[in-house]
Design a protein around this motif. Structure first.
Motif, PDB file in Angstrom:
ATOM      1  N   MET A  13       0.820  -1.058   0.176  1.00  0.00           N
ATOM      2  CA  MET A  13       0.209  -0.221  -0.183  1.00  0.00           C
ATOM      3  C   MET A  13       0.359   1.378  -0.053  1.00  0.00           C
ATOM      4  N   GLN A  14       0.710   2.489  -0.547  1.00  0.00           N
ATOM      5  CA  GLN A  14       0.968   3.325  -1.189  1.00  0.00           C
ATOM      6  C   GLN A  14       1.748   4.134   0.366  1.00  0.00           C
ATOM      7  N   ASN A  15       2.512   4.867   0.812  1.00  0.00           N
ATOM      8  CA  ASN A  15       2.201   5.913   2.300  1.00  0.00           C
ATOM      9  C   ASN A  15       1.979   7.164   1.879  1.00  0.00           C
ATOM     10  N   ILE A  16       1.601   8.413   2.661  1.00  0.00           N
ATOM     11  CA  ILE A  16       2.399   9.099   2.515  1.00  0.00           C
ATOM     12  C   ILE A  16       3.118   9.667   3.604  1.00  0.00           C
ATOM     13  N   VAL A  17       4.297  10.230   4.107  1.00  0.00           N
ATOM     14  CA  VAL A  17       4.163  10.445   4.339  1.00  0.00           C
ATOM     15  C   VAL A  17       4.795  11.922   5.150  1.00  0.00           C
ATOM     16  N   THR A  18       3.951  12.280   5.942  1.00  0.00           N
ATOM     17  CA  THR A  18       3.872  14.265   6.554  1.00  0.00           C
ATOM     18  C   THR A  18       5.500  14.734   6.619  1.00  0.00           C
ATOM     19  N   HIS A  19       5.159  16.109   7.813  1.00  0.00           N
ATOM     20  CA  HIS A  19       6.141  16.610   8.006  1.00  0.00           C
ATOM     21  C   HIS A  19       6.926  16.046   9.959  1.00  0.00           C
ATOM     22  N   ASP A  20       6.222  15.551  10.491  1.00  0.00           N
ATOM     23  CA  ASP A  20       6.383  15.421  11.015  1.00  0.00           C
ATOM     24  C   ASP A  20       6.045  13.724  11.278  1.00  0.00           C
ATOM     25  N   ARG A  21       6.252  13.018  10.474  1.00  0.00           N
ATOM     26  CA  ARG A  21       6.422  11.632   9.935  1.00  0.00           C
ATOM     27  C   ARG A  21       5.116  10.478  10.196  1.00  0.00           C
ATOM     28  N   LEU A  22       3.845  11.070   9.850  1.00  0.00           N
ATOM     29  CA  LEU A  22       2.486  10.268   9.807  1.00  0.00           C
ATOM     30  C   LEU A  22       3.471   9.337   8.682  1.00  0.00           C
ATOM     31  N   VAL A  23       3.024   8.165   8.714  1.00  0.00           N
ATOM     32  CA  VAL A  23       2.834   7.450   8.020  1.00  0.00           C
ATOM     33  C   VAL A  23       1.357   6.879   7.805  1.00  0.00           C
ATOM     34  N   LEU A  24       0.925   7.605   6.656  1.00  0.00           N
ATOM     35  CA  LEU A  24      -0.235   7.450   6.117  1.00  0.00           C
ATOM     36  C   LEU A  24      -0.225   6.272   4.632  1.00  0.00           C
ATOM     37  N   PRO A  25      -1.104   5.295   4.921  1.00  0.00           N
ATOM     38  CA  PRO A  25      -2.045   4.840   4.087  1.00  0.00           C
ATOM     39  C   PRO A  25      -2.670   5.603   3.438  1.00  0.00           C
ATOM     40  N   ARG A  26      -2.553   5.219   1.529  1.00  0.00           N
ATOM     41  CA  ARG A  26      -2.716   6.608   0.397  1.00  0.00           C
ATOM     42  C   ARG A  26      -4.274   6.147   0.614  1.00  0.00           C
ATOM     43  N   LEU A  27      -4.533   4.644   0.415  1.00  0.00           N
ATOM     44  CA  LEU A  27      -6.221   4.183   0.524  1.00  0.00           C
ATOM     45  C   LEU A  27      -6.452   3.668   1.596  1.00  0.00           C
ATOM     46  N   GLY A  28      -7.423   4.637   2.518  1.00  0.00           N
ATOM     47  CA  GLY A  28      -8.009   3.664   3.772  1.00  0.00           C
ATOM     48  C   GLY A  28      -9.481   2.980   3.393  1.00  0.00           C
ATOM     49  N   LEU A  29     -10.028   3.222   4.857  1.00  0.00           N
ATOM     50  CA  LEU A  29     -11.450   2.765   4.426  1.00  0.00           C
ATOM     51  C   LEU A  29     -12.077   3.359   5.499  1.00  0.00           C
ATOM     52  N   GLY A  30     -13.336   3.793   4.714  1.00  0.00           N
ATOM     53  CA  GLY A  30     -14.517   4.838   5.542  1.00  0.00           C
ATOM     54  C   GLY A  30     -15.424   3.770   5.957  1.00  0.00           C
ATOM     55  N   THR A  31     -15.573   3.716   7.745  1.00  0.00           N
ATOM     56  CA  THR A  31     -17.186   3.351   7.851  1.00  0.00           C
ATOM     57  C   THR A  31     -18.034   4.025   8.312  1.00  0.00           C
ATOM     58  N   TRP A  32     -18.522   4.768   8.532  1.00  0.00           N
ATOM     59  CA  TRP A  32     -19.890   5.618   8.461  1.00  0.00           C
ATOM     60  C   TRP A  32     -20.191   5.574   7.035  1.00  0.00           C
ATOM     61  N   PRO A  33     -21.581   4.568   7.606  1.00  0.00           N
ATOM     62  CA  PRO A  33     -22.305   4.681   8.591  1.00  0.00           C
ATOM     63  C   PRO A  33     -22.570   3.673   9.018  1.00  0.00           C
ATOM     64  N   MET A  34     -21.297   2.514   8.428  1.00  0.00           N
ATOM     65  CA  MET A  34     -21.522   0.923   9.081  1.00  0.00           C
ATOM     66  C   MET A  34     -21.547   0.722  10.533  1.00  0.00           C
ATOM     67  N   LEU A  35     -22.618  -0.016  11.547  1.00  0.00           N
ATOM     68  CA  LEU A  35     -23.002  -0.378  13.172  1.00  0.00           C
ATOM     69  C   LEU A  35     -22.804  -1.720  12.896  1.00  0.00           C
ATOM     70  N   GLY A  36     -21.849  -2.176  14.586  1.00  0.00           N
ATOM     71  CA  GLY A  36     -22.006  -3.664  14.993  1.00  0.00           C
ATOM     72  C   GLY A  36     -21.512  -4.272  14.088  1.00  0.00           C
ATOM     73  N   GLU A  37     -22.278  -5.474  13.488  1.00  0.00           N
ATOM     74  CA  GLU A  37     -21.848  -6.513  13.065  1.00  0.00           C
ATOM     75  C   GLU A  37     -20.790  -6.064  11.890  1.00  0.00           C
ATOM     76  N   GLU A  38     -22.054  -5.295  11.243  1.00  0.00           N
ATOM     77  CA  GLU A  38     -21.960  -5.114   9.943  1.00  0.00           C
ATOM     78  C   GLU A  38     -20.279  -4.403   8.873  1.00  0.00           C
ATOM     79  N   CYS A  39     -20.291  -3.477  10.019  1.00  0.00           N
ATOM     80  CA  CYS A  39     -18.899  -2.739  10.397  1.00  0.00           C
ATOM     81  C   CYS A  39     -17.910  -3.642  10.310  1.00  0.00           C
ATOM     82  N   ALA A  40     -18.014  -4.890  11.839  1.00  0.00           N
ATOM     83  CA  ALA A  40     -16.642  -5.967  11.931  1.00  0.00           C
ATOM     84  C   ALA A  40     -16.193  -6.528  11.307  1.00  0.00           C
TER      85      ALA A  40
END
Length: 277
Positions: A1-28
């Motif tokens: 997975m490709q990453n972004i590295v910020t000024h203070d060394r946050l390593v952030l994968p470019r593609l993530g999973l958004g979880t809204w509006p999933m709840l409960g077992e669906e979200c898990a």
């Protein structure tokens, strides 16, 4: 997975999973399958009411917690110092974690004490409860004040951003200050398939419209995207965006689309004028 590295060394994968509006077992289940497929960036928030499901999935996954970037957020009516602290403690309990990788103010408050909120945000980072801090849904003027007047060491800003809504000014500012810009609703709430130009580009590449829209974002320096995907099939489609190769003609067509379709603007939203195109 490709990453972004910020000024203070946050390593952030470019593609993530958004979880809204999933709840409960669906979200898990969605978090579990995403981790199995290779996602390493999970986005949640106190207001989503699914942190416990996210925490359960993370705990049960064979993927090490250290290998997963986890974001959560505090709601706009909980920005007093004591309330912010309590919100994060509840989030950590639900997420079954002693810290998050990125803790964000979800929306600007109303009649709030911005300096005290930012002071508390910074203190939570210094105490180790959040490795990095950021803000979401801040117009450019408010982001400038937070960074330049208050000196907040922000790692990221999260805003609505997609092929139908431009964020050029915010993105330029984020890049200038070594921050990541995280695009939520990157598929314009499933309106992508209605855009003829996106469909045409997808057909040429034998790809899905969602993959074209995501790759346009992910090709931009400092930009990450967190599409919600509950099914394994949609999670695979979104991952497939990383394999798409857009050319200059594709980008020109997308760049020429109107960039004024804001789809997320609740009644408590700030004035957007400072960051609209």
């Amino acid at each position: 997975m490709q990453n972004i590295v910020t000024h203070d060394r946050l390593v952030l994968p470019r593609l993530g999973l958004g979880t809204w509006p999933m709840l409960g077992e669906e979200c898990a289940r969605a978090v579990q399958s995403a981790l199995e497929l290779g996602y390493r960036h999970i986005d949640t928030a106190a207001a989503y009411e699914n942190e416990a499901a996210v925490g359960r999935a993370l705990e049960q996954s064979p993927v090490s917690r250290e290998d997963v970037h986890l974001t959560t957020k505090v709601w706009w009516d909980q920005l007093q110092p004591a309330a912010m602290r309590a919100s994060l403690e509840r989030s950590l309990d639900a997420l079954r974690s002693d810290r998050v990788d990125l803790f964000m103010i979800h929306w600007p408050g109303r009649d709030w004490d911005l300096p005290r909120s930012i002071e508390t945000l910074v203190a939570l980072r210094e105490e180790g409860k959040a490795r990095h801090i950021g803000v979401a849904n801040f117009p450019l003027a408010l982001l400038r004040r937070t960074v330049e007047e208050l000196g907040a060491p922000l790692s990221a800003i999260q805003v609505e951003y997609h092929v139908l809504l431009g964020q050029r000014q915010l993105l330029d500012y984020a890049r200038q200050h070594g921050m990541a810009l995280i695009a939520y609703s990157p598929l314009a709430r499933n309106r992508i398939a209605e855009v003829a130009e996106i469909r045409d580009i997808a057909a040429r590449h034998r790809a899905q419209p969602a993959q074209i829209a995501l790759k346009w974002l992910l090709d931009q320096p400092a930009v990450a995207a967190i599409p919600k995907a509950g099914s394994v099939a949609n999670q695979r489609i979104n991952l497939g965006a990383l394999e798409v190769m857009l050319d200059d003609e594709d980008r020109a067509l997308i760049d020429a689309l109107p960039k004024n379709q804001r789809l997320v603007s609740p009644d408590f939203a700030p004035a957007w004028d400072a960051c609209d195109e």
